[in-house]
Design an enzyme around this catalytic site. Structure first.
Site, PDB file in Angstrom:
ATOM      1  N   LYS A 171       0.848  -1.198   0.000  1.00 46.63           N
ATOM      2  CA  LYS A 171       0.000   0.000   0.000  1.00 46.63           C
ATOM      3  C   LYS A 171       0.880   1.243   0.000  1.00 46.63           C
ATOM      4  O   LYS A 171       1.934   1.268   0.651  1.00 46.63           O
ATOM      5  CB  LYS A 171      -0.895  -0.061   1.239  1.00 46.63           C
ATOM      6  CG  LYS A 171      -1.945   1.026   1.371  1.00 46.63           C
ATOM      7  CD  LYS A 171      -2.809   0.741   2.604  1.00 46.63           C
ATOM      8  CE  LYS A 171      -3.858   1.808   2.858  1.00 46.63           C
ATOM      9  NZ  LYS A 171      -4.701   1.462   4.039  1.00 46.63           N
ATOM     10  N   SER A 220      -9.578   1.620   3.327  1.00 48.88           N
ATOM     11  CA  SER A 220      -8.792   2.508   2.499  1.00 48.88           C
ATOM     12  C   SER A 220      -7.808   1.747   1.621  1.00 48.88           C
ATOM     13  O   SER A 220      -7.212   2.314   0.703  1.00 48.88           O
ATOM     14  CB  SER A 220      -8.012   3.480   3.408  1.00 48.88           C
ATOM     15  OG  SER A 220      -7.059   2.776   4.198  1.00 48.88           O
ATOM     16  N   SER A 265      -9.861  -1.082   7.288  1.00 52.08           N
ATOM     17  CA  SER A 265      -9.242  -0.915   5.972  1.00 52.08           C
ATOM     18  C   SER A 265      -8.495  -2.129   5.431  1.00 52.08           C
ATOM     19  O   SER A 265      -8.086  -2.122   4.271  1.00 52.08           O
ATOM     20  CB  SER A 265      -8.296   0.287   5.994  1.00 52.08           C
ATOM     21  OG  SER A 265      -9.002   1.465   6.256  1.00 52.08           O
TER      22      SER A 265
END
Length: 464
Positions: free
Chosen positions: A80, A153, A177
Site C-alpha cells: 500500500k 482505504s 481498511s
C-alpha cells in the site's frame, strides 16, 4: 503457467523453491498482466518494473546458488502506498505528498526485502487512509464488478491481489481498511494485534488505531507475510516485544475443542440475510471440524463506534499538523472535514473518550477469558454498490452500521481474520470475521486454515 497469476503465494513459493518456475518469469508475467489490466482497474499508484526485474534476477541467482531465504524468496508482492520505499515516492493517497521520496524503507518493507521478496510497486489508497479518494486520483475498481465498492482505504491492495496483479500485499487498518477490501474482493486479511508489526516508515492516520497487516488469497499466504514482517523494532518502541510464531507452528491440523463465541443478538442485528447465511454456513463447517460454538453477550459497542471518529480525527490532525491547515486547499473535502473535527475537539472531551475506550477494552478482554475466538460479520450489508456508497456521507446511521463490526476491534487493538465465506445473489464475495484476544494470531490462523481446508471460497476468482 497460464493461470500462474491466481496461484496462492505459498504454492508459487514452492514452485520457485523446486526451481520449476523462476522468479524472473513470475515477475515478468505479473508486470505484463499489470500493463494489460491495470489501466482499467487502477490498483497501482506506481509500478517499479525496472527494480522488480532486478530483484527477480538477484533472487534467481541466489536460489540457483543454494542461498534460498525461505517461503517469500522470489515472490512478487506489492505494498500500500503509505509504506516508505526508498526507490519510489510514497504519497499515501494524497497529492500533497506526491513527490515525497523517503531515504529509507519502512521496517516492514525492509523485512520483506530481507526475505527476498520482489516488490512490483505501490498500491493505490484513499487520501491519508481515511474514507475517500482524493478528487484528483482515479479510484481502483472492483474486479468482480466495477459498479461495486472495492473497500477502503486499502482499495488498491484489495483489487490488485484479487485481480492477479500481485501474490499478496501489505496494507493497514485503522477502522476496517484491511477487512472491508478483503471482504469486497474475496480475499483473506489479517489485522494483527496493535503493535505486532512495526509502524516505522508508515504514514500515520491515527497511530493508536493503525494496524499493519497482510492481504492475500489464503490464510497460509497471509500467515507467511505476517511472520516475515512482525516483531520488535528499535525504530518503533511501540512495536510489541512478543516473539513471532513460525507459520508451521500456527497451522495445527485440528480445531477440536476450540471455543468460538457468537452473539446471536448483536452479531445478527440489522444484518442482511445473505450475510447471515454465510455466518451460519461457517458455523456449520467449523462445528463439523470439532469447534464448539458458545453463545456470549458482547459488550455494547455503540459508544466505542461513536468514539472512533473523533479519536481518529484528533490523531489525524496531529499527524497532519505540518501541512494542515497551512495547505488546506490541497486536501480533498472529506479529509479537510476530518482534520477540522480533530482540531476542534477539546482536551476534556478527548480525555473522556480515552477513559471510555479503556473501559471498553477491559470489558472485551474479560469476554475473551471465556472463549478462544469470536465470530462476527465483516460488515452487515450484502456487497455494496458504488451508488449506495455515494450516499453514505448523508446517512450517519449507515456509516455506524458499516463500522459496527470493525471499529470496535481497532479501539481494543485485538487481532482479526477476514475470510471469504460465500457469494451474494449478484455474484459478489461475502466474508466474515474471526476475532481473537491480544496476540491471538496463532489461534486465528489455526482456525482459518482449518476452514479453508474444508471450503474453497478463497479459491474463487473474478473473470477478467
Amino acid at each position: 503457467m497460464e493461470q500462474l497469476h491466481f496461484l496462492e503465494l505459498t504454492d508459487l513459493a514452492e514452485l520457485i523453491r523446486r526451481r520449476e518456475i523462476s522468479p524472473v518469469e513470475a515477475t515478468r508475467q505479473q508486470l505484463d498482466r499489470i500493463a494489460a489490466l491495470d489501466g482499467t482497474l487502477a490498483s497501482y499508484a506506481v509500478v517499479t518494473a525496472e527494480r522488480a526485474m532486478a530483484e527477480a534476477q538477484a533472487a534467481e541467482a541466489d536460489i540457483v546458488a543454494g542461498r534460498y531465504r525461505g517461503p517469500l524468496h522470489g515472490v512478487p508482492l506489492a505494498v500500500k502506498d503509505l509504506f516508505w520505499t526508498s526507490d519510489a515516492p510514497t504519497a499515501a493517497g494524497t497529492t500533497i505528498h506526491k513527490r515525497f521520496r523517503p531515504t529509507e524503507d519502512a521496517t516492514a518493507v525492509r523485512r520483506l526485502r530481507e526475505a527476498g521478496v520482489v516488490l512490483l510497486g505501490k498500491l493505490q489508497m484513499t487520501e491519508g487512509a481515511y474514507s475517500d479518494h482524493h478528487p484528483e486520483i482515479v479510484p481502483p475498481r472492483n474486479p468482480w464488478n466495477a459498479d461495486y465498492w472495492p473497500g477502503i482505504s486499502s482499495s488498491g491492495p484489495g483489487v490488485a491481489v484479487a485481480a492477479g496483479l500481485c501474490f499478496g500485499a501489505l496494507a493497514s487498518d485503522t477502522g476496517g481498511s484491511i477487512r472491508w477490501p478483503s471482504a469486497a474482493n474475496g480475499l483473506t486479511g489479517i489485522k494483527p494485534t496493535w503493535g505486532r508489526v512495526s509502524r516505522h516508515g508508515v504514514f500515520d492516520l491515527a497511530p493508536s488505531l493503525d494496524h499493519v497487516g497482510p492481504m492475500a488469497r489464503s490464510v497460509a499466504d497471509a500467515a507467511a507475510l505476517l511472520t516475515a514482517v512482525a516483531g520488535a523494532d528499535p525504530a518503533d518502541p511501540t512495536a510489541l516485544q512478543a516473539p513471532v510464531t513460525n507459520v508451521a507452528a500456527m497451522a495445527k491440523p485440528s480445531v477440536d475443542g476450540l471455543r468460538i463465541g457468537v452473539d446471536r443478538e448483536w452479531g445478527r442485528r440489522d444484518v442482511d440475510p445473505q450475510v447471515l447465511a454465510v455466518l451460519d454456513d461457517a458455523e456449520r463447517v467449523m462445528s463439523a471440524l470439532g469447534a464448539e460454538f458458545v453463545e456470549v453477550q458482547v459488550p455494547d459497542v455503540t459508544q466505542a463506534v461513536a468514539d472512533w471518529a473523533p479519536n481518529c480525527a484528533v490523531e489525524a490532525a496531529v499527524a497532519h499538523r505540518a501541512t494542515y491547515p497551512s495547505r488546506r486547499a490541497e486536501y480533498g473535502p472529506v479529509m479537510r472535514m476530518v482534520l477540522d473535527t480533530g482540531r476542534a475537539l477539546s482536551g476534556f472531551d478527548y480525555q473522556d473518550l480515552l477513559l471510555r475506550r479503556m473501559t471498553f477494552r477491559g470489558r472485551m478482554r474479560a469476554l475473551f477469558g471465556k472463549i478462544d475466538l469470536l465470530q462476527v460479520p465483516a460488515h452487515p450489508f450484502a456487497p455494496l454498490s458504488l451508488k449506495t456508497m455515494g450516499t453514505m456521507g448523508l446517512q450517519p446511521e449507515l456509516i455506524a452500521r458499516l463500522q459496527a463490526y470493525t471499529a470496535p476491534f481497532n479501539m481494543t487493538g485485538q487481532p482479526t481474520l477476514t475470510l471469504p465465506g460465500g457469494f451474494s445473489t449478484d455474484g459478489l464475495p461475502i466474508a466474515f470475521q474471526m476475532v481473537a484476544a491480544d496476540l491471538g494470531e496463532a489461534t486465528l490462523i489455526r482456525a482459518g486454515i482449518a476452514f479453508q481446508r474444508a471450503t474453497d471460497w478463497h479459491r474463487r476468482h473474478p473473470a477478467l
